[in-house]
Design an enzyme around this catalytic site. Structure first.
Site, mmCIF file in Angstrom:
data_model
loop_
_atom_site.group_PDB
_atom_site.id
_atom_site.type_symbol
_atom_site.label_atom_id
_atom_site.label_comp_id
_atom_site.label_asym_id
_atom_site.label_seq_id
_atom_site.Cartn_x
_atom_site.Cartn_y
_atom_site.Cartn_z
ATOM 1 N N ALA A 1 9.786 9.143 0.392
ATOM 2 C CA ALA A 1 10.250 7.831 0.808
ATOM 3 C C ALA A 1 9.425 6.775 -0.193
ATOM 4 C CB ALA A 1 9.798 7.437 2.414
ATOM 5 N N VAL B 1 8.061 4.242 0.137
ATOM 6 C CA VAL B 1 6.852 3.550 0.638
ATOM 7 C C VAL B 1 5.800 4.537 0.463
ATOM 8 C CG1 VAL B 1 8.151 1.563 1.899
ATOM 9 C CG2 VAL B 1 7.618 3.754 2.921
ATOM 10 N N TYR B 2 5.959 5.953 0.489
ATOM 11 C CA TYR B 2 4.783 6.824 0.719
ATOM 12 C C TYR B 2 3.868 6.418 -0.478
ATOM 13 C CZ TYR B 2 7.567 9.321 4.122
ATOM 14 O OH TYR B 2 8.339 9.913 5.135
ATOM 15 N N ASN B 3 2.711 6.147 -0.303
ATOM 16 C CA ASN B 3 1.586 6.036 -1.188
ATOM 17 C C ASN B 3 1.925 4.918 -2.261
ATOM 18 O OD1 ASN B 3 -0.122 7.570 0.290
ATOM 19 N ND2 ASN B 3 1.085 9.305 -0.440
ATOM 20 N N GLY C 1 4.915 4.474 -3.906
ATOM 21 C CA GLY C 1 5.765 5.134 -4.742
ATOM 22 C C GLY C 1 5.376 6.126 -5.485
#
Length: 326
Positions: free
Chosen positions: A50, A52-54, A56
């Protein structure tokens, strides 16, 4: 590794999907690469991410991992949340945000297309038609192969499928709901909808944020893990009934001589509406029990015995007496 056809796409995906939420977070780049290679060694060709995970970083690290085997893989990523930007238009499912976000994801992943592009949650401020037309355009441009949906209610998904059919737009070909032994709402309408419409399903959180691994049983809570470190998971799995189910489940797994994590993933995997559960890990060591789910025998008797350890959700009509055959 067993491979299944994802819905009506014709794509063959591994029976397990690996979710890269840990990449760039509690798994640094070296650990992420080791996890990726272990997944590939096990036969996994399906990786979920995704934007938004960390911030980018998950996509960036996954992009490095796949450099020499991109065409062998099925990749997913998601759009909705803001990544770095703080502007009022830096989130949601508007055409503007989708068109900008997909370019950023392609750049971070170092790829020319995304097999499954998920809308990450429902956007009440953007008409479904607007979102679907943007996704259809991305499919026509070849930047995504199929639109997909996560965290929508069944009625919202059904409405979207109807709009897509009426307007000849690319439809959602995969659904990503939460599903595990203590979170069974997907059984009521989402999984039957997917089976009826031949839509693929990849479920997340098969271990209940770690609750079903046995680490939290008998009052011996570990010092680390999502249920300890993240408020979101403490709220999601904080109900006493969930912990009671986890205790019963851990006892059953011990009785059967199976690692609770392996059994929890195997139980989700056995539902006929589930194409592949999404597993995750912060290290290769932590990954192994989830991979071992592939070796767990899950006949109808064992499946029913495990299901009986938790409360099944009421039927969609709430007419429980009919469901019970009264």
């Amino acid at each position: 590794m067993e491979y299944r056809t994802l819905g009506k796409t014709g794509m063959k995906v591994s029976r397990l999907c690996f979710g890269t939420m840990s990449f760039g977070g509690n798994a640094d780049e070296a650990a992420s690469l080791a996890i990726f290679h272990r997944c590939r060694e096990a036969g996994i060709n399906f990786f979920d991410s995704a934007n938004v995970y960390n911030g980018g970083r998950s996509e960036e690290i996954l992009g490095k991992c796949i450099a020499d085997c991109r065409d062998e893989l099925i990749l997913t990523t998601k759009v909705f949340g803001a990544v770095g930007g703080k502007g009022v238009n830096d989130r949601g499912l508007s055409r503007r945000h989708i068109m900008l976000a997909v370019e950023d994801s392609l750049r971070r992943l170092k790829t020319d297309r995304i097999e499954l592009y998920f809308v990450h949650q429902f956007d009440p401020e953007t008409p479904i038609e607007e979102t679907l037309r943007a996704m259809d355009d991305l499919q026509r441009q070849g930047k995504i192969l199929y639109p997909a949906v996560s965290n929508w209610a069944a009625w919202q998904i059904a409405k979207a499928l109807g709009i897509s059919a009426k307007e000849s737009l690319a439809r959602f070909e995969c659904i990503q709901p939460m599903y595990n032994l203590v979170k069974r709402q997907a059984e009521v309408e989402i999984l039957p909808l997917a089976q009826s419409e031949q839509v693929g399903v990849i479920t997340y959180s098969p271990l209940g944020g770690g609750l079903l691994t046995g680490k939290y049983s008998s009052g011996a809570a570990p010092q680390q893990g999502r249920l300890v470190e993240q408020e979101m998971y403490r709220k999601r799995y904080g109900q006493a009934s969930y912990h009671a189910t986890a205790e019963r489940f851990a006892a059953y797994a011990r009785q059967e001589g199976i690692d609770p994590a392996s059994l929890a993933v195997a139980w989700v995997m056995a539902h006929p509406g589930v194409t592949a559960p999404i597993i995750g890990a912060r290290s290769v060591e932590q990954l192994e029990p989830s991979l071992a789910a592939l070796e767990v025998a899950m006949d109808a008797e064992r499946y029913a015995a495990i299901a009986a350890l938790s409360d099944a959700p009421p039927p969609a009509t709430d007419r429980s007496e009919e469901a019970a055959g009264s």
